[in-house]
Design an enzyme around this catalytic site. Structure first.
Site, short mmCIF file in Angstrom:
data_model
loop_
_atom_site.label_atom_id
_atom_site.label_comp_id
_atom_site.label_asym_id
_atom_site.label_seq_id
_atom_site.Cartn_x
_atom_site.Cartn_y
_atom_site.Cartn_z
N HIS A 147 -0.99 4.58 7.09
CA HIS A 147 -0.37 5.20 5.91
C HIS A 147 -0.05 6.67 6.15
O HIS A 147 -0.67 7.31 7.00
CB HIS A 147 -1.31 5.05 4.72
N ASP B 17 -3.94 7.79 8.27
CA ASP B 17 -5.01 6.97 8.83
C ASP B 17 -4.52 6.00 9.91
O ASP B 17 -5.21 5.05 10.24
CB ASP B 17 -5.71 6.19 7.70
N SER C 225 0.81 -1.22 0.00
CA SER C 225 0.00 0.00 0.00
C SER C 225 0.84 1.27 0.00
O SER C 225 0.34 2.33 -0.37
CB SER C 225 -0.94 0.01 1.21
#
Ligand SMILES: *[C@@H]1O[C@H](CO)[C@@H](O)[C@H](O)[C@H]1NC(C)=O
Ligand SMILES: *[C@@H]1O[C@H](CO)[C@@H](O)[C@H](O)[C@H]1NC(C)=O
Ligand SMILES: *[C@@H]1O[C@H](CO)[C@@H](O)[C@H](O)[C@H]1NC(C)=O
Ligand SMILES: *[C@@H]1O[C@H](CO)[C@@H](O)[C@H](O)[C@H]1NC(C)=O
Ligand SMILES: CC(=O)N[C@H]1CO[C@H](CO)[C@@H](O)[C@@H]1O
Length: 388
Positions: free
Chosen positions: A354, A351, A45
């Site tokens: 990330h 968040d 990610s």
């Protein structure tokens, strides 16, 4: 690609000529800019620009609010380090290989997906947390991509233009940011720190096999990020409240595992340099940049580096049950977590897992100069095989 003049003792007469035009203080003075025509990215990610979302659906608002003003398939409020890499090389933002809708691959493809590991994951989304597209699969997809782009170019017509030219594969920059989830998968499944460390050689062996395979498929310029300080992530701090803290407030044993992985990764890359003399490898120390941002946030104009900008509750504004961009039940009422902190531009964690666009930009600015790389070579020269 073939100018070997970074060692001053080995300056050839050809390089000497170029000296006249170059900045003598810069050790990379005589190297020509690489003009990468494409990027092929592999990872999780940290560099997913829409892969996992293409398969399983995009993250909701407020993801994407800062830059794209709509969820963009990225796990951030805005752009990722890979976006800043593309931009600085004058290339378009990378499209995810898995994104079949309205997609151009003229200047490369992104095989990264959120939750990807290097090793075969033990359980995958939706029942587990790992992506089914682990590194071996990303390499399989890359082979498909390369093979089929040849056929598509041959057929001509509208689709041919959407594929890279044959020579782009040889001249592209191959970027990697993967490994964090292999470490976390162990740590979140109650493996001891020692057990996770003991698994690192096998993780890196699989990494190495894939790099060699990619080089057999034409890759020559490799830009490899190490793993970040996972012990500073709000969701780790929330879930492991009793883990020992360091001066910055980060969970020390988690960062030690990351550093252990990184030191072995650096050795693995040194070995790859020996094994593949035709390729250029740059090891990029993302860990140090992110850790200095977090531990000296104020100095760099950031605040609350351990507190998520989008989350809920507790010291770290993070909760396993009320996640950014998802519905949650709070005090018996269903709410939708579609807002964020007022100023993401001064925050580090988006968040809880990330980073914000601002933190990604900060990290990119530091790494692109080569100051945190082995060898010390800036991004635009990363096609050159050098020793220093
Ligand atoms: C790629 O193409 C070659 C020759 O056309 C074929 O032998 C090979 O199996 C293909 N590989 C993949 C992964 O599609
Ligand atoms: C890890 O251990 C804790 C406490 O022993 C337990 O509550 C938790 O369910 C375990 N997690 C996993 C993934 O096994
Ligand atoms: C939920 O209740 C707690 C305790 O009364 C309160 O501190 C918190 O602000 C409430 N949360 C919301 C979103 O209303
Ligand atoms: C925590 O997250 C909420 C929801 O995204 C946000 O409104 C709030 O400002 C955040 N708190 C901090 C201190 O950033
Ligand atoms: C497709 C491919 O080239 N796979 C190779 C990757 O590397 C391993 C180990 O060297 C080989 O066994 C595979 O055949």
């Amino acid at each position: 690609m073939d100018c070997y003049c970074i060692k001053r003792s080995a300056i050839s007469s050809f390089c000497f000529l170029l000296l006249a035009f170059a900045d003598i203080l810069n050790p990379t003075f005589a190297l020509r800019s690489c003009k990468f025509p494409a990027i092929f990215n592999f990872g999780d990610s940290n560099s997913d620009t829409g892969g996992l979302p293409a398969a399983f659906g995009p993250p909701n608002r407020p993801y994407g609010n800062t830059y794209f003003h709509t969820p963009s398939g990225r796990y951030s409020d805005g752009r990722l380090i890979i976006d800043f890499i593309a931009k600085s090389l004058n290339l378009p933002y990378l499209s995810a290989y898995l994104n079949s809708l309205g997609t151009s691959f003229t200047h490369g493809a992104n095989f990264a997906t959120g939750g990807s590991t290097i090793r075969l994951p033990s359980s995958v989304i939706p029942s587990g947390i790992s992506s089914p597209f682990f590194l071996d699969v990303q390499f399989q997809q890359f082979m498909q991509f390369k093979n089929r782009s040849k056929l598509i170019r041959k057929q001509g017509g509208v689709f041919a233009k959407l594929m890279p030219k044959e020579e782009y594969f040889r001249n592209a920059l191959y970027t990697f940011d993967i490994g964090q989830n292999d470490l976390e998968a162990g740590l979140l499944h109650n493996m001891s720190f020692e057990e996770v460390k003991a698994s690192v050689p096998e993780i890196l062996n699989r990494f190495s096999v894939n790099i060699k395979n990619i080089s057999n498929w034409g890759g020559r310029s490799f830009w490899i990020h190490n793993t970040g300080p996972i012990g500073c992530l709000p969701y780790i701090l929330t879930n492991f409240p009793s883990a020992e803290r360091d001066n910055a407030g980060c969970a020390k044993p988690f960062n030690e595992v990351a550093q252990y992985f990184n030191s072995r990764l650096k050795e693995t890359i040194a070995q790859l340099r020996n094994d593949i003399p035709s390729a250029a490898f740059t090891y990029v120390d993302i860990y140090s940049v992110k850790y200095s941002l977090i531990s000296q946030a104020q100095k760099y104009g950031f605040e609350l580096p351990l507190v998520a900008c989008c989350g809920y509750g507790g010291k770290y504004n993070n909760s396993n049950t009320a996640r950014c961009g998802s519905p949650a039940i709070i005090n018996g009422t269903q709410i939708f977590m579609d807002s964020s902190c007022d100023q993401p531009s001064v925050r580090v964690s988006w968040d809880g897992v990330h980073y914000t666009e601002a933190a990604n930009k900060f990290t990119f600015d530091q790494i692109s100069t080569g100051g945190f790389s082995d060898p010390h070579i800036p991004l635009n020269l990363a096609c050159h095989r050098t020793t220093n």
